[in-house]
Design a protein around this motif. Structure first.
Motif, PDB file in Angstrom:
ATOM      1  N   LEU A 183      -8.265 -10.298   0.836  1.00 45.04           N
ATOM      2  CA  LEU A 183      -7.065  -9.807   0.162  1.00 45.04           C
ATOM      3  C   LEU A 183      -5.845  -9.743   1.081  1.00 45.04           C
ATOM      4  O   LEU A 183      -4.762 -10.175   0.675  1.00 45.04           O
ATOM      5  N   PRO A 184      -5.948  -9.240   2.315  1.00 43.20           N
ATOM      6  CA  PRO A 184      -4.753  -9.208   3.180  1.00 43.20           C
ATOM      7  C   PRO A 184      -4.141 -10.602   3.390  1.00 43.20           C
ATOM      8  O   PRO A 184      -2.921 -10.749   3.414  1.00 43.20           O
ATOM      9  N   LYS A 185      -4.975 -11.633   3.505  1.00 41.93           N
ATOM     10  CA  LYS A 185      -4.488 -13.004   3.668  1.00 41.93           C
ATOM     11  C   LYS A 185      -3.765 -13.467   2.400  1.00 41.93           C
ATOM     12  O   LYS A 185      -2.710 -14.094   2.472  1.00 41.93           O
ATOM     13  N   TYR A 186      -4.327 -13.148   1.231  1.00 39.62           N
ATOM     14  CA  TYR A 186      -3.696 -13.532  -0.034  1.00 39.62           C
ATOM     15  C   TYR A 186      -2.335 -12.862  -0.185  1.00 39.62           C
ATOM     16  O   TYR A 186      -1.359 -13.488  -0.609  1.00 39.62           O
ATOM     17  N   ILE A 187      -2.270 -11.583   0.170  1.00 36.45           N
ATOM     18  CA  ILE A 187      -1.005 -10.844   0.070  1.00 36.45           C
ATOM     19  C   ILE A 187       0.026 -11.438   1.025  1.00 36.45           C
ATOM     20  O   ILE A 187       1.180 -11.638   0.664  1.00 36.45           O
ATOM     21  N   GLU A 188      -0.382 -11.734   2.244  1.00 38.40           N
ATOM     22  CA  GLU A 188       0.532 -12.325   3.233  1.00 38.40           C
ATOM     23  C   GLU A 188       1.080 -13.661   2.725  1.00 38.40           C
ATOM     24  O   GLU A 188       2.279 -13.934   2.833  1.00 38.40           O
ATOM     25  N   ASN A 189       0.223 -14.485   2.160  1.00 41.65           N
ATOM     26  CA  ASN A 189       0.659 -15.774   1.610  1.00 41.65           C
ATOM     27  C   ASN A 189       1.650 -15.576   0.468  1.00 41.65           C
ATOM     28  O   ASN A 189       2.667 -16.264   0.396  1.00 41.65           O
ATOM     29  N   ALA A 190       1.361 -14.644  -0.434  1.00 42.66           N
ATOM     30  CA  ALA A 190       2.250 -14.393  -1.568  1.00 42.66           C
ATOM     31  C   ALA A 190       3.611 -13.875  -1.102  1.00 42.66           C
ATOM     32  O   ALA A 190       4.647 -14.289  -1.620  1.00 42.66           O
ATOM     33  N   LEU A 191       3.620 -12.974  -0.120  1.00 43.79           N
ATOM     34  CA  LEU A 191       4.883 -12.449   0.407  1.00 43.79           C
ATOM     35  C   LEU A 191       5.712 -13.561   1.043  1.00 43.79           C
ATOM     36  O   LEU A 191       6.937 -13.612   0.862  1.00 43.79           O
ATOM     37  N   THR A 192       5.067 -14.456   1.768  1.00 45.79           N
ATOM     38  CA  THR A 192       5.772 -15.573   2.396  1.00 45.79           C
ATOM     39  C   THR A 192       6.373 -16.489   1.339  1.00 45.79           C
ATOM     40  O   THR A 192       7.540 -16.886   1.434  1.00 45.79           O
ATOM     41  N   LEU A 193       5.589 -16.816   0.326  1.00 45.79           N
ATOM     42  CA  LEU A 193       6.066 -17.704  -0.733  1.00 45.79           C
ATOM     43  C   LEU A 193       7.199 -17.076  -1.536  1.00 45.79           C
ATOM     44  O   LEU A 193       8.140 -17.758  -1.934  1.00 45.79           O
ATOM     45  N   ALA A 194       7.108 -15.770  -1.772  1.00 48.69           N
ATOM     46  CA  ALA A 194       8.085 -15.082  -2.622  1.00 48.69           C
ATOM     47  C   ALA A 194       9.445 -14.952  -1.959  1.00 48.69           C
ATOM     48  O   ALA A 194      10.476 -15.026  -2.631  1.00 48.69           O
ATOM     49  N   GLY A 195       9.472 -14.754  -0.651  1.00 51.16           N
ATOM     50  CA  GLY A 195      10.741 -14.527   0.031  1.00 51.16           C
ATOM     51  C   GLY A 195      11.286 -13.144  -0.301  1.00 51.16           C
ATOM     52  O   GLY A 195      10.614 -12.328  -0.920  1.00 51.16           O
ATOM     53  N   GLU A 196      12.512 -12.875   0.101  1.00 51.20           N
ATOM     54  CA  GLU A 196      13.145 -11.572  -0.124  1.00 51.20           C
ATOM     55  C   GLU A 196      14.184 -11.671  -1.231  1.00 51.20           C
ATOM     56  O   GLU A 196      15.014 -12.583  -1.213  1.00 51.20           O
ATOM     57  N   GLY A 197      14.145 -10.759  -2.183  1.00 54.54           N
ATOM     58  CA  GLY A 197      15.181 -10.652  -3.199  1.00 54.54           C
ATOM     59  C   GLY A 197      15.133 -11.676  -4.317  1.00 54.54           C
ATOM     60  O   GLY A 197      15.995 -11.686  -5.180  1.00 54.54           O
ATOM     61  N   ASN A 198      14.146 -12.547  -4.318  1.00 52.48           N
ATOM     62  CA  ASN A 198      14.024 -13.539  -5.377  1.00 52.48           C
ATOM     63  C   ASN A 198      13.336 -12.938  -6.597  1.00 52.48           C
ATOM     64  O   ASN A 198      12.617 -11.946  -6.489  1.00 52.48           O
ATOM     65  N   HIS A 221       1.799  -5.211  -6.499  1.00 53.17           N
ATOM     66  CA  HIS A 221       2.101  -3.973  -5.767  1.00 53.17           C
ATOM     67  C   HIS A 221       2.757  -4.293  -4.421  1.00 53.17           C
ATOM     68  O   HIS A 221       3.735  -3.649  -4.024  1.00 53.17           O
ATOM     69  N   ALA A 222       2.248  -5.293  -3.722  1.00 56.43           N
ATOM     70  CA  ALA A 222       2.807  -5.670  -2.416  1.00 56.43           C
ATOM     71  C   ALA A 222       4.225  -6.227  -2.555  1.00 56.43           C
ATOM     72  O   ALA A 222       5.063  -6.017  -1.677  1.00 56.43           O
ATOM     73  N   LEU A 223       4.492  -6.935  -3.654  1.00 58.28           N
ATOM     74  CA  LEU A 223       5.815  -7.529  -3.862  1.00 58.28           C
ATOM     75  C   LEU A 223       6.838  -6.521  -4.367  1.00 58.28           C
ATOM     76  O   LEU A 223       8.042  -6.735  -4.230  1.00 58.28           O
ATOM     77  N   HIS A 224       6.378  -5.422  -4.932  1.00 59.33           N
ATOM     78  CA  HIS A 224       7.280  -4.423  -5.509  1.00 59.33           C
ATOM     79  C   HIS A 224       8.279  -3.930  -4.458  1.00 59.33           C
ATOM     80  O   HIS A 224       7.909  -3.562  -3.362  1.00 59.33           O
ATOM     81  N   GLY A 225       9.556  -3.975  -4.795  1.00 58.35           N
ATOM     82  CA  GLY A 225      10.611  -3.539  -3.882  1.00 58.35           C
ATOM     83  C   GLY A 225      11.140  -4.656  -2.994  1.00 58.35           C
ATOM     84  O   GLY A 225      12.171  -4.499  -2.369  1.00 58.35           O
ATOM     85  N   LYS A 226      10.426  -5.775  -2.919  1.00 59.27           N
ATOM     86  CA  LYS A 226      10.873  -6.904  -2.097  1.00 59.27           C
ATOM     87  C   LYS A 226      11.451  -8.018  -2.943  1.00 59.27           C
ATOM     88  O   LYS A 226      12.218  -8.840  -2.468  1.00 59.27           O
ATOM     89  N   VAL A 227      11.061  -8.052  -4.222  1.00 61.37           N
ATOM     90  CA  VAL A 227      11.469  -9.124  -5.127  1.00 61.37           C
ATOM     91  C   VAL A 227      11.766  -8.524  -6.505  1.00 61.37           C
ATOM     92  O   VAL A 227      11.446  -7.377  -6.767  1.00 61.37           O
ATOM     93  N   MET A 228      12.345  -9.332  -7.355  1.00 58.68           N
ATOM     94  CA  MET A 228      12.456  -8.982  -8.766  1.00 58.68           C
ATOM     95  C   MET A 228      11.203  -9.538  -9.419  1.00 58.68           C
ATOM     96  O   MET A 228      10.715 -10.590  -9.043  1.00 58.68           O
ATOM     97  N   GLY A 229      10.639  -8.859 -10.409  1.00 56.15           N
ATOM     98  CA  GLY A 229       9.342  -9.281 -10.905  1.00 56.15           C
ATOM     99  C   GLY A 229       9.290  -9.820 -12.306  1.00 56.15           C
ATOM    100  O   GLY A 229      10.142  -9.566 -13.129  1.00 56.15           O
ATOM    101  N   ASN A 230       8.231 -10.587 -12.545  1.00 60.01           N
ATOM    102  CA  ASN A 230       7.914 -11.128 -13.848  1.00 60.01           C
ATOM    103  C   ASN A 230       6.457 -11.548 -13.752  1.00 60.01           C
ATOM    104  O   ASN A 230       5.978 -11.858 -12.691  1.00 60.01           O
ATOM    105  N   SER A 231       5.718 -11.556 -14.849  1.00 60.96           N
ATOM    106  CA  SER A 231       4.326 -11.963 -14.810  1.00 60.96           C
ATOM    107  C   SER A 231       3.998 -12.785 -16.042  1.00 60.96           C
ATOM    108  O   SER A 231       4.375 -12.428 -17.139  1.00 60.96           O
ATOM    109  N   GLN A 232       3.321 -13.905 -15.829  1.00 57.87           N
ATOM    110  CA  GLN A 232       2.859 -14.749 -16.928  1.00 57.87           C
ATOM    111  C   GLN A 232       1.399 -15.054 -16.657  1.00 57.87           C
ATOM    112  O   GLN A 232       1.022 -15.308 -15.536  1.00 57.87           O
ATOM    113  N   GLY A 233       0.609 -15.086 -17.683  1.00 57.32           N
ATOM    114  CA  GLY A 233      -0.779 -15.400 -17.408  1.00 57.32           C
ATOM    115  C   GLY A 233      -1.490 -16.061 -18.466  1.00 57.32           C
ATOM    116  O   GLY A 233      -1.561 -16.428 -19.432  1.00 57.32           O
TER     117      GLY A 233
END
Length: 85
Positions: free
Chosen positions: A40-55, A73-85
């Motif tokens: 999980l920590p590796k997945y979160i790190e990858n997602a944070l890198t891909l997401a960037g800041e403020g996107n 949860h990890a992206l909260h506060g660093k990006v604007m959010g949306n979810s599709q699944g």
């Protein structure tokens, strides 16, 4: 055009004229065949890198609910959010 798509292996980014970016992160491509809680920590790190800041970020792809929740949860506060699944 109004926007351009810049594809990568794990995420795509649309850049609009006002310099706002929408990043789509496919969670299935982050973990491969089977998601492992121990990684999980590796997945979160990858997602944070891909997401960037403020996107604005769209999480998509086949993935376990615990992975969606943890990354959101990890992206909260660093990006604007949306979810599709």
């Amino acid at each position: 055009g109004f926007y351009s798509i810049c594809p990568s292996l794990l995420a795509s980014t649309c850049r609009f004229q006002d310099n706002m970016s929408i990043v789509t992160v496919d969670l299935k491509k982050i973990f491969g065949e089977t998601a492992k809680l121990a990684e999980l920590p590796k997945y979160i790190e990858n997602a944070l890198t891909l997401a960037g800041e403020g996107n604005e970020v769209i999480l998509t792809g086949q993935a376990p609910v615990w992975l969606y929740l943890s990354i959101a949860h990890a992206l909260h506060g660093k990006v604007m959010g949306n979810s599709q699944g």
